[in-house]
Structures are given as structure tokens and as C-alpha cells.
Design an enzyme around this catalytic site. Structure first.
Site, PDB file in Angstrom:
ATOM      1  N   VAL A  46      33.632  90.256  99.867  1.00 27.25           N
ATOM      2  CA  VAL A  46      32.328  90.075 100.489  1.00 27.25           C
ATOM      3  C   VAL A  46      32.378  88.949 101.527  1.00 27.25           C
ATOM      4  O   VAL A  46      32.103  89.144 102.696  1.00 27.25           O
ATOM      5  CB  VAL A  46      31.260  89.743  99.427  1.00 27.25           C
ATOM      6  CG1 VAL A  46      29.902  89.558 100.064  1.00 27.25           C
ATOM      7  CG2 VAL A  46      31.216  90.824  98.361  1.00 27.25           C
ATOM      8  N   GLU A  51      33.500  85.936 104.110  1.00 29.73           N
ATOM      9  CA  GLU A  51      34.410  85.882 105.258  1.00 29.73           C
ATOM     10  C   GLU A  51      34.707  84.426 105.583  1.00 29.73           C
ATOM     11  O   GLU A  51      33.848  83.561 105.349  1.00 29.73           O
ATOM     12  CB  GLU A  51      33.779  86.620 106.457  1.00 29.73           C
ATOM     13  CG  GLU A  51      33.674  88.122 106.174  1.00 29.73           C
ATOM     14  CD  GLU A  51      32.771  88.865 107.121  1.00 29.73           C
ATOM     15  OE1 GLU A  51      32.089  88.228 107.955  1.00 29.73           O
ATOM     16  OE2 GLU A  51      32.738  90.117 107.010  1.00 29.73           O
ATOM     17  N   PRO A  52      35.912  84.155 106.097  1.00 31.25           N
ATOM     18  CA  PRO A  52      36.329  82.758 106.277  1.00 31.25           C
ATOM     19  C   PRO A  52      35.762  82.091 107.537  1.00 31.25           C
ATOM     20  O   PRO A  52      36.488  81.722 108.445  1.00 31.25           O
ATOM     21  CB  PRO A  52      37.857  82.861 106.357  1.00 31.25           C
ATOM     22  CG  PRO A  52      38.115  84.219 106.910  1.00 31.25           C
ATOM     23  CD  PRO A  52      36.984  85.110 106.427  1.00 31.25           C
ATOM     24  N   ARG A  95      23.946  89.120  93.619  1.00 33.27           N
ATOM     25  CA  ARG A  95      23.304  87.815  93.704  1.00 33.27           C
ATOM     26  C   ARG A  95      22.616  87.465  92.400  1.00 33.27           C
ATOM     27  O   ARG A  95      22.614  86.311  91.967  1.00 33.27           O
ATOM     28  CB  ARG A  95      22.264  87.822  94.826  1.00 33.27           C
ATOM     29  CG  ARG A  95      22.846  87.585  96.173  1.00 33.27           C
ATOM     30  CD  ARG A  95      21.783  87.478  97.225  1.00 33.27           C
ATOM     31  NE  ARG A  95      22.382  86.945  98.438  1.00 33.27           N
ATOM     32  CZ  ARG A  95      21.734  86.723  99.562  1.00 33.27           C
ATOM     33  NH1 ARG A  95      20.447  86.980  99.644  1.00 33.27           N
ATOM     34  NH2 ARG A  95      22.360  86.251 100.617  1.00 33.27           N
ATOM     35  N   GLN A 124      13.494  55.978  79.558  1.00 33.75           N
ATOM     36  CA  GLN A 124      12.758  56.973  80.338  1.00 33.75           C
ATOM     37  C   GLN A 124      13.521  57.514  81.535  1.00 33.75           C
ATOM     38  O   GLN A 124      13.415  58.682  81.866  1.00 33.75           O
ATOM     39  CB  GLN A 124      11.437  56.389  80.823  1.00 33.75           C
ATOM     40  CG  GLN A 124      10.354  56.458  79.772  1.00 33.75           C
ATOM     41  CD  GLN A 124       9.005  56.124  80.332  1.00 33.75           C
ATOM     42  OE1 GLN A 124       8.838  55.937  81.535  1.00 33.75           O
ATOM     43  NE2 GLN A 124       8.017  56.028  79.467  1.00 33.75           N
ATOM     44  N   GLN A 132      25.805  62.215  86.509  1.00 30.58           N
ATOM     45  CA  GLN A 132      25.091  60.945  86.600  1.00 30.58           C
ATOM     46  C   GLN A 132      24.772  60.365  85.231  1.00 30.58           C
ATOM     47  O   GLN A 132      24.886  59.162  85.011  1.00 30.58           O
ATOM     48  CB  GLN A 132      23.799  61.157  87.411  1.00 30.58           C
ATOM     49  CG  GLN A 132      23.153  59.903  87.921  1.00 30.58           C
ATOM     50  CD  GLN A 132      23.961  59.202  88.993  1.00 30.58           C
ATOM     51  OE1 GLN A 132      24.936  59.754  89.523  1.00 30.58           O
ATOM     52  NE2 GLN A 132      23.581  57.980  89.305  1.00 30.58           N
ATOM     53  N   GLY A 154      30.143  56.338  84.879  1.00 33.19           N
ATOM     54  CA  GLY A 154      31.542  56.328  85.305  1.00 33.19           C
ATOM     55  C   GLY A 154      32.372  57.383  84.604  1.00 33.19           C
ATOM     56  O   GLY A 154      33.247  58.014  85.191  1.00 33.19           O
ATOM     57  N   GLU A 212      27.789  84.346  97.618  1.00 28.35           N
ATOM     58  CA  GLU A 212      27.171  85.525  98.244  1.00 28.35           C
ATOM     59  C   GLU A 212      27.700  86.828  97.692  1.00 28.35           C
ATOM     60  O   GLU A 212      28.088  87.724  98.415  1.00 28.35           O
ATOM     61  CB  GLU A 212      27.433  85.509  99.772  1.00 28.35           C
ATOM     62  CG  GLU A 212      26.709  84.414 100.501  1.00 28.35           C
ATOM     63  CD  GLU A 212      25.269  84.757 100.760  1.00 28.35           C
ATOM     64  OE1 GLU A 212      24.863  84.770 101.928  1.00 28.35           O
ATOM     65  OE2 GLU A 212      24.541  85.014  99.793  1.00 28.35           O
ATOM     66  N   GLY A 213      27.726  86.936  96.430  1.00 21.13           N
ATOM     67  CA  GLY A 213      28.019  88.257  95.910  1.00 21.13           C
ATOM     68  C   GLY A 213      29.379  88.429  95.308  1.00 21.13           C
ATOM     69  O   GLY A 213      29.770  89.529  94.988  1.00 21.13           O
TER      70      GLY A 213
END
Lengths: 360, 415
Positions: A127, A129-130, A235, A271, A328, A332, A355-356
Site C-alpha cells: 500500500v 509508497e516511499p 484502517r 494528581q 513519561q 528515566g 495507511e492500510g
């Protein structure tokens, strides 16, 4: 009547596949990524689960349920184990689904039983393309009709299993501008398989750049006419995997936060962290619901351009936010490859791009 | 799995769309500019409509009629889902006017949730009797607290066969209409003994006309101006002893009464989310119509290279709104099936409040001079939207509830 939940069968599938993904796939994920190899015995075990065979109708040798909603259940659960291994294990559907949805009876009879045997056979689809400005609605790969043949020209990237799969389903634009799905058998002249690619994530998955240069296939090798619906199904499957990866990251971060001490409490009791985790949980659920709606709409009557677009956009962004926050929360330690969170973030970055690729 | 609205839902939505377009939109601007005036024609029209269809718009009434009417196999309950659909439509019309519809409201919901049979008989059974509109309301917040509801300082002292209430309540939606404009009632939280904390907090039904009860302020607000937001003062206000809400058992076991009322929030949070979504949708619809009027169509599958900033922004807005809607419908489904849905209700409420705040802000931005002008209702919708991020549990409180739920923490462990 609005009823937003899985049915009993789907619930059972969810439980079974989740157990397999957590117990077998997850422990193999890090090593697979480091060594860029999917362990064959794991794929054999996944084959035994019958997920692929379950997506093929009985008349072609399977025991079939191939609706998109059930597909999202399987895709999410497998990706929760590991995205690369899931993509490889489910790669047969890159061929099966276009054949099922677009192919003729003959094509179904020829191809589907191949994927119902006693061994895993990989599948492949081309699907992407580069080029930076790749998009499915403006494919650069073309298909020209010449006599009794289609002639394909172009370059594709991120083609999983190009070297091993008996067929590659190549998506190309015909002269009328319609996106078609073309079955290209392994070894077809004009199909050149390049070097195996090195990617940011899903490193265990074997992907290739391929070149189609005057690649000639019979007219009958085109699957149906307009393949856009197939790409939308892809998708939706991909978005389900995005939910799976995000969910993995969320749960891992919750576990870590409940154990890690700082300032006299567990960090989950602060929190800043608690709210981050709550927002991650909301986004995982929201992504899943939007994607179920997209899958369900596709199953009704191949409709759903809007729903698929919204779900894909939402799930891709949510997966990036959630996996980024997953790192996060670990501070570390999140940056170190001893923990899986950095792997999940590298994997998640792909969802807005593939994309597929996961046509499941 | 099913994403289609039922016949009942579609019918109601259509009906309320007419109410929104014909009864609400034409007077929206007037009652936004003329805050503290009463839209009597609207009240009377909605009152007459409600009398003939009791569960049309109220959260409090026991809405059995549609679900159990007719022959054939028993229909699954969808009353919460129906309420969400209806309230979205009414709020699409005008959120302030929706909140102004004469009905039992949150006060009625509380009586319905934990009231004795006698109390339900006395206060709910004949609610819709008579030609004059009536309101009920809930009064919890006081000047010194909102989220931290165990800080109730309004006192209730038993004196013979009466309770004597002293204190001040603020931010009571429809408080004025319930107590002074109509023959309605409010449910007010008061404490029997502040030193005992949460277990000593009870609810009390305070009817209109109770001596010692006065509406001392009507707030001037950013939005939902058609809705009255009252400050209520109790000065040795006396109510009958059996106006304390709930059975003896509930009262004796202390926490149960409090919990019972808190449980109504699992039902009301998705409803408020639905209202927020209505406001957001009004803004989004207006943006899309305006763009379409200029020949701009939103392409769902445009590539990044082709996609305009406008299309991108609209797609984001649409996705956020739909996410909020599906989370809300899920919470409603669960309530209708009798499943515990605190987590899902809080997810829906926190998502909807924030999403709609942003959607309406973005809508005003996109439409520039049109968005900023009081010639159009869009700026009003942005002002109406914000409160949804705040009342019925702020975004932050709802995130806290979600966090506790996913972490398995009590309020002592995470606060």
C-alpha cells in the site's frame, strides 16, 4: 437500538486471544524487537488458535466470521501482546480480506484454501509508497490495461513478508483514477523485491521495498473494481491495533505508578500522574468506541467514509499520546529498553503512517 | 453491537428538534440579553407538552411509558439513552432554556432515588397537576465549598415535629423558579452535626412558601443566562419532620442516604454530558453550514498535502464530539442495563465538558468576525458551553473519580 458492547462470541474471542497475547506473545516481544525476528514456534502456536481460519467462510475451508467488528476484537487483543508479532501472525488477512470482499468465486476457490491448511502461510500487501507525501487517495503506483494484461509500475515500501508470501496484493491507481487491488504472485517478472527495511518500530516484522517495473499480470488478477472500501477496512483494523498498543502502555504505566515511591507516596497517588493516567484511560476507551462504530458501519453496507476517517485519525493520535505518556510515567526508566514502554511508543508512531498495512 | 437509534429515539429527537427550532432558537438571543426575565410563553408551552408526555424531558420522573407500552416481547430499557438523545436535541436549541424547562429536575431525581413512598406521593405524584408550571431543584453548594461536598455547614436542628434549617446555598439551578416563581420545592443538603462529617449530612425537602427561606441573589452569568442560578438563605426555616429525605433505615445507617444521592450522579453525569454535546453540535453544525455556504466542503479522505487547515480543524472537532457522544451513550447503556457505571459516567462527563469547551472556542475562532459578533448565536454557545466543564462535578473531580477507579484507590488513597 443503541447497544455499544460485544456479543457473547466476541467476548469469548476477546478473552481467548488476550490470554494468548499476554501469556505467549508479550514475553517474546522485546527479544523479537532486538533480534528483528518473529519466533516461528510462536507463529505456529498462533496458527493453532485458528484466528485466520475463523475469518474464512466454511465453503472455502474455514469456519467463518469475517465481519469488521470481530476483526477489531482480534486485532486489538493481538496488538496488546506485540504489534510486530501480531502483524505477522495476522498477515494472511492482507490477502484473504481483499479476496473475500472483492474477489470472484474462482479467485476465492483458488486462494482461500491455501490459508486453511495445517501450517501458517504468510500474506502480503503493498500500500505505502516511499515518499513523504504518500496518501492512499493519490497513489503513484499505476495500473495500465494493455490487451489481456494489467501493467503495474511504481514503488512500494513497508511491504510485509514480500519475500515469503505466495501473493502480494498491490494497490495501484488505474487510468480512470480508481484504486484497484491487484494480485501479484511471487516470482512474477517485473516484481523486484528489495533489501529488507530497517524501521523505527515493528522491527521484528519483515518489511521490504518493492519495485514494479512493467510488471504484467492477467486481467483476471484484479480483485473487483474499486478497492477503497478494502483500504477502509484496513484502517479500521489498524486503528484497533492502535487501541491495543495504547491499552498495553496504559496498564503497564498503572502497574508501575502503583509501585513507585516518591515524596512519601506511590506516584499513582499524586494528581499529576493520576490525572495523566485517567486521561489515557479515557482516550483508549474513546478510540475503541469510535473504531467500533466505524467497523460496524462498514459491516452494514460498506458505508462509513466519515466514521472510518474520524476513528483512524483519533485512534492514531490517541495511541501516540498514550504511549508517550506511558514512557513519561516511568520517568528515566521509561527511556531504557528494560521496560517495554519505549518499544510501544516507537510502534505507535506508525499508526498515523501505515495507511492500510494491517488489512485485517 | 448496534449504532442505530431506535424508532422511539428517532421520534423523540425529531419532536424535540422542532421544539428547539420553533420554540427555543427564536427567543435564544432575547433571554440571553435580558437575563433574569422569565420566558413565560416557553414555560407554558413546555409545561403543557410535558403534562401530556410526562417523561419527555425530565430526569426525575419514572419513565416507563415508552419502554413498556405495546404487545410483543419485552423491550429492553433505554430510558437513560432516550433522555440523552432528547437532552442533546434540546440543548442544541438552547442550553439555558433547556435547563429552564419546568420539571422535577435534580430535586425530583433525589426524591425518586431515596425518597419514601409517602414522599414520592407527596412531592412527585402530582408534580404535573395543574396549569401552572412547576420546578424542583437541588441545593448543595455553599459559598465555601463546591467539590468538597462533605463541608456542608447549613444546619438542621430537630425541634419537636419540625426541622429548623440555617445557612446559605449558592449556585442552585432553578432555585428561584422552584421556590418563588412556582409551587415547587428544593432538596437541600444540611448537617445534623458538623463535627461528625459525612454521615451527619442529610437531604431535606423544602417546599416553596416555607417561612425563613429566601432567594437572596440571582447570579449574573457568562452563559446559560435563561436559567436561573440562585443564592438561597435559610433563617430558622421550619419544615415538617417527615421532610427529611429517605426512610428511617437510610437515615440510621448514615452513609447510605448520602451514597444514594451520589448514585443519582451516575445517572445525571451522562445527561449533563449529553447537554454539553448538544451545545457543541450546534456550534459544529453552524460552522459546517457557513463553510458550505462559501462552497467549502469537508473532505474526509483528503491527503495531508491537500487538506486545508479548516478541514483539519473541523475533522478534529467532529471526532472529539463523536468520542464524547459514544462515551456518553455507553454510560447510558450501562445504566439502562442496571450495571454500575461510575467510571464510565465520569469518563463521559469529563470528556464532554472539555471537548465541547474546545469545540465551541474553535468554532468562534474559525468563523472570525461572524463568530465574535452577537448577530449570531455562536458566541453565545461558547459562553453556554463552559459551564459543562464545571457543574455536576468539575472536569478535575471527574478525572479524579476515573483515576481512583482505574487505580483501585479509595478517596483516602488518592485525593
Amino acid at each position: 437500538m443503541i447497544d455499544i458492547r460485544l456479543d457473547e462470541d466476541q467476548q469469548l474471542i476477546l478473552e481467548t486471544v488476550t490470554a494468548f497475547a499476554r501469556e505467549k506473545i508479550r514475553p517474546a516481544a522485546r527479544e523479537a524487537d532486538e533480534s528483528s525476528t518473529v519466533p516461528a514456534e510462536l507463529i505456529a502456536q498462533a496458527w493453532e488458535l485458528g484466528l485466520i481460519q475463523a475469518s474464512i467462510p466454511e465453503e472455502f475451508g474455514g469456519h467463518g466470521r469475517s465481519d469488521s467488528v470481530t476483526g477489531t476484537v482480534v486485532a486489538e487483543a493481538m496488538a496488546d501482546g506485540d504489534l510486530a508479532i501480531a502483524l505477522h501472525a495476522l498477515s494472511p488477512r492482507l490477502v484473504i480480506d481483499p479476496v473475500l470482499h472483492l474477489g470472484s468465486q474462482e479467485q476465492k476457490r483458488e486462494i482461500l484454501p491455501r490459508y486453511c491448511g495445517d501450517k501458517f502461510v504468510p500474506g502480503s500487501a503493498a500500500v505505502m509508497e516511499p515518499r513523504w507525501n504518500f496518501s492512499v487517495t493519490s497513489l503513484a503506483t499505476t495500473a495500465r490495461k494493455q490487451g489481456t494484461e494489467w501493467v503495474l509500475d511504481g514503488q512500494k515500501s513497508y511491504v510485509p513478508n514480500a519475500a515469503e508470501s505466495p501473493w502480494i496484493v498491490v494497490y495501484a491507481r488505474d487510468e480512470a483514477g480508481v484504486v484497484g487491488a491487484f494480485l501479484v504472485a511471487h516470482g512474477t517478472p517485473g516484481l523486484e523485491i528489495g533489501e529488507r527495511e530497517k524501521n523505527m518500530g515493528t522491527r521484528a516484522l519483515e518489511t521490504y521495498e518493492i519495485t514494479l517495473k512493467d510488471c504484467r499480470i492477467p486481467l483476471s488478477a484484479r480483485l473487483g473494481a474499486d478497492a477503497m472500501t478494502m483500504l477502509r477496512r484496513a484502517r479500521v483494523a489498524q486503528s484497533a491495533m492502535a487501541v491495543g498498543v495504547a491499552k498495553a502502555s496504559l496498564e503497564y504505566a498503572i502497574g508501575y505508578a502503583k509501585e513507585r515511591d516518591a515524596f512519601g507516596k506511590k506516584i499513582a497517588q499524586k494528581q499529576a500522574i493520576a490525572f495523566m493516567l485517567a486521561e489515557m484511560a479515557i482516550e483508549v476507551d474513546a478510540s475503541r468506541l469510535l473504531n467500533w462504530e466505524a467497523a460496524w458501519t462498514l459491516d452494514q453496507n460498506d458505508a462509513g467514509v466519515r466514521e472510518v476517517a474520524l476513528a483512524h485519525r483519533y485512534a492514531s493520535e490517541a495511541a501516540m499520546m498514550v504511549t508517550d505518556n506511558g514512557i513519561q510515567v516511568l520517568g528515566g526508566h521509561g527511556f531504557i529498553r528494560d521496560h517495554p514502554v519505549e518499544l510501544w511508543a516507537r510502534n505507535a508512531r506508525g499508526f498515523a503512517i501505515f495507511e492500510g498495512i494491517a488489512s485485517l | 453491537m448496534d449504532f442505530t437509534l431506535s424508532e422511539a429515539a428517532l421520534m423523540r429527537r425529531q419532536m424535540l428538534r422542532m421544539v428547539a427550532e420553533q420554540l427555543m432558537r427564536p427567543i435564544s438571543r432575547q433571554f440571553d440579553e435580558e437575563e433574569h426575565t422569565e420566558p413565560h410563553d416557553f414555560f407554558n408551552a413546555m409545561w403543557m407538552a410535558s403534562k401530556s408526555n410526562k417523561d419527555a424531558t425530565s430526569i426525575g420522573a419514572d419513565s416507563k411509558s415508552d419502554d413498556e407500552k405495546g404487545s410483543g416481547p419485552k423491550q429492553p430499557r433505554e430510558s437513560t439513552l432516550l433522555a440523552a438523545v432528547q437532552i442533546e436535541e434540546l440543548s442544541w436549541g438552547d442550553a439555558g432554556l433547556y435547563l429552564s424547562v419546568p420539571n422535577p429536575g435534580l430535586g425530583g431525581a433525589a426524591v425518586n432515588a431515596v425518597g419514601t413512598t409517602e414522599q414520592k406521593e407527596r412531592f412527585l405524584k402530582h408534580f404535573y397537576d395543574g396549569e401552572k408550571p412547576r420546578w424542583a431543584a437541588m441545593a448543595i453548594t455553599e459559598p465555601h465549598f463546591g467539590s468538597d461536598s462533605k463541608q456542608v455547614a447549613t444546619t438542621a436542628r430537630r425541634d419537636g415535629d419540625e426541622w429548623v434549617l440555617n445557612g446559605t446555598k449558592i449556585f442552585c439551578t432553578s432555585g428561584y423558579r422552584a421556590l418563588e416563581l412556582s409551587d415547587g420545592f428544593i432538596v437541600a443538603w444540611a448537617t445534623l452535626d458538623k463535627s461528625k462529617g459525612r454521615p451527619a449530612i442529610k437531604s431535606f425537602i423544602v417546599p416553596s412558601g416555607t417561612p425563613g427561606v429566601k432567594v437572596t441573589k440571582l447570579e449574573d452569568k457568562m452563559g446559560i443566562r435563561a436559567s436561573d442560578t440562585a443564592e438561597i438563605t435559610f433563617e430558622d426555616a421550619r419544615i415538617p419532620a417527615d421532610n427529611i429525605l429517605g426512610t428511617e433505615e437510610i437515615l440510621e445507617t448514615g452513609r447510605a442516604g448520602f451514597k444514594g444521592v451520589m448514585a443519582t450522579f451516575d445517572a445525571t453525569r451522562p445527561i449533563v454530558a449529553a447537554s454539553a454535546i448538544g451545545v457543541g453540535r450546534a456550534a459544529l453544525d453552524f460552522v459546517k453550514e457557513t463553510l458550505a455556504g462559501s462552497g467549502i466542503e469537508i473532505r474526509y479522505e483528503a491527503s495531508p498535502e491537500e487538506m486545508t487547515v479548516l478541514e483539519h480543524d473541523v475533522l478534529q472537532m467532529e471526532a472529539q464530539l463523536q468520542a464524547a457522544r459514544l462515551l456518553t451513550w455507553r454510560a447510558c447503556n450501562m445504566m439502562d442495563r442496571g450495571e454500575r457505571n461510575s467510571r464510565e459516567a465520569s469518563m463521559a462527563k469529563s470528556k464532554a465538558g472539555l471537548a465541547v469547551t474546545r469545540v465551541t472556542q474553535k468554532a468562534v475562532e474559525i468563523l472570525g468576525p461572524m463568530g465574535y459578533s452577537r448577530k449570531h448565536l455562536l458566541e453565545k454557545w461558547m459562553r453556554d458551553a463552559k459551564i459543562n466543564d464545571i457543574f455536576e462535578g468539575t472536569q478535575q473531580i471527574n478525572l479524579l473519580i476515573v483515576a481512583r477507579s482505574i487505580l483501585g484507590y479509595t478517596s483516602k488513597e488518592l485525593n
